[in-house]
Design a protein around this motif. Structure first.
Motif, PDB file in Angstrom:
ATOM      1  N   PRO A  90       4.843  -5.904  -1.183  1.00 53.65           N
ATOM      2  CA  PRO A  90       4.659  -4.682  -0.389  1.00 53.65           C
ATOM      3  C   PRO A  90       3.955  -4.958   0.934  1.00 53.65           C
ATOM      4  N   ILE A  91       4.317  -4.192   1.929  1.00 49.21           N
ATOM      5  CA  ILE A  91       3.684  -4.243   3.248  1.00 49.21           C
ATOM      6  C   ILE A  91       2.716  -3.075   3.345  1.00 49.21           C
ATOM      7  N   LYS A  92       1.452  -3.360   3.509  1.00 49.22           N
ATOM      8  CA  LYS A  92       0.457  -2.303   3.628  1.00 49.22           C
ATOM      9  C   LYS A  92       0.630  -1.566   4.954  1.00 49.22           C
ATOM     10  N   VAL A  93       0.556  -0.244   4.904  1.00 48.08           N
ATOM     11  CA  VAL A  93       0.773   0.573   6.092  1.00 48.08           C
ATOM     12  C   VAL A  93      -0.473   1.378   6.447  1.00 48.08           C
ATOM     13  N   LEU A  94      -0.936   2.232   5.543  1.00 49.17           N
ATOM     14  CA  LEU A  94      -2.056   3.124   5.825  1.00 49.17           C
ATOM     15  C   LEU A  94      -3.156   2.947   4.782  1.00 49.17           C
TER      16      LEU A  94
END
Length: 438
Positions: A90-94
């Protein structure tokens, strides 16, 4: 007036949940939406299963996040990540996302409300029937400091999926081969009552990495606000006897990015200017980039936009990951200093939680609104505030009940992935300059 509506809210919800409260969370009412099986290397959100939302969409994208519920802001989403097909983890966003205020000033100057911090927005969570969450799950939320403890648990958080229409379509010069895909979204939303209004707070997480958030105002026009026609209202009903007072809904959101797992980020502003034709050529358009290194109160203009950029991660093309802030239609309210501007970037301060009438004591001279917090600090851990305004001049069609009017914005991935995250496998090699004739 709103006080009268509060007593009506008590009757309708079965709970006089009006107290301003500390933070609290909800308990799951049952199984959540269908969850993806995370890869071994993928870190899970930092919350228990009861407060976790995890959804794999039809095109293979998985969104993960945690949720909790605050006594003023209502729903808070945290630790939000996005994993499209082809990404190993997963790519962390917020780091966190929530409402920062709903400011409602009336045109006649007699009433002005800060719905989150003064009028019990969080405590006004309403329950939803299954028909309001089609195909999804309604989770139970523990409303902080409800006056009636027997009715403190509200089935009021919907998580569901919804078709979006075309994610893309490409035919080009080969009519016998059409590339098309239908998109889908994860929806997370609540309904909160303040006075005669009911607010739907909606977060949409698209399978292409876009996040769109909207607040929809519905419910009823307040009958106590009929002013009999002083030029600041609109006639509602038979003839020209009852006039509904016009007013603004200034909705603020507070976003703390956590791109690639770090709160440290950069901010940039882009402006494009079109010059008239010269020397036999057509008009030219030049785009300039301005690095936003200090706190900013930003105003939207034609061909202006901002992005928040990761300090930690790059996509497979070697470009820094970022999210662009795409503002929706807005009518900024000039009556207060804090509602004049469209975006704010402030250096993180855990005391600065609400865009107006901030109830926390942030120290001498700190001020109670977001405009006061833009005071020249260097941006290292920027907090993004977005203000979308709507001037509500009522119409006959607003009764009864009032149709939903929406206001919001989108966070659009810019270089988060090296290609369209939904690219079909046979086009995976088409990165960069397309082949001639393709």
């Amino acid at each position: 007036m709103r006080v009268n509506r509060i007593s009506r809210a008590h009757t309708r919800t079965g709970a006089a949940a009006l107290a301003v409260a500390a933070l609290a969370g909800g308990a799951a009412a049952g199984a959540g939406p269908a969850a993806a099986q995370p890869r071994a290397a993928a870190p899970a959100p930092q919350c228990s299963a009861a407060y976790r939302i995890e959804q794999k969409l039809a095109n293979g994208t998985t969104w993960q996040m945690c949720w909790r519920y605050e006594g003023k802001a209502g729903l808070v989403l945290e630790d939000i990540s996005y994993q499209p097909p082809g990404e190993a983890k997963p790519i962390k966003v917020l780091k966190s996302a929530k409402l920062g205020q709903i400011h409602v000033p009336y045109d006649d100057g007699k009433n002005e409300y800060d719905d989150l911090t003064s009028y019990f927005f969080g405590a006004g969570l309403l329950g939803m029937a299954p028909g309001e969450c089609p195909g999804g799950t309604i989770r139970t939320v523990k409303v902080p400091d409800a006056l009636d403890p027997a009715n403190a648990n509200v089935k009021g958080l919907c998580t569901t999926t919804r078709a979006r229409g075309h994610a893309y379509r490409m035919q080009g010069d080969t009519p016998g081969k059409v590339y098309q895909k239908q998109g889908s979204d994860l929806l997370v939303y609540t309904v909160n009552q303040v006075g005669w209004y009911e607010y739907i707070t909606e977060w949409r997480f698209q399978d292409d990495g876009t996040i769109t958030t909207n607040v929809g105002a519905t419910g009823s026009l307040a009958p106590a606000d009929y002013d009999a026609g002083d030029g600041r209202g609109w006639p509602i009903g038979k003839g020209a006897k009852d006039y509904s007072t016009s007013h603004n809904h200034n909705v603020f959101w507070r976003l703390n990015f956590g791109l690639d797992g770090s709160s440290k980020a950069r901010v940039e502003q882009y402006d494009s200017k079109v010059s008239p034709p010269a020397r036999g050529q057509g008009p030219t358009n030049k785009t300039t980039r301005t690095k936003v290194t200090k706190e900013l109160a930003g105003d939207s203009k034609n061909m202006r936009w901002w992005r928040v950029i990761s300090n930690e991660g790059k996509n497979k093309d070697g470009h820094p990951r970022s999210y662009e802030i795409a503002l929706g239609p807005s009518n900024p309210y000039s009556g207060r200093a804090y509602s004049k501007h469209d975006v704010y970037f402030t250096e993180h301060n855990k005391c600065e939680q609400y865009a107006s009438n901030n109830p926390l004591n942030c120290g001498a001279g700190a001020g109670k609104s977001v405009d006061k917090w833009v005071n020249g600090q260097t941006l290292k851990n920027p907090v993004t505030w977005v203000n979308i305004g709507f001037h509500h001049i009522a119409r006959d069609e607003d009764q009864q009940p009032m149709p939903v009017h929406w206001q919001g914005f989108s966070l659009v991935p810019r270089d988060v992935t090296a290609m369209n995250p939904l690219t079909p496998a046979e086009l995976a090699g088409e990165n960069g300059r397309p082949r001639d004739g393709s």
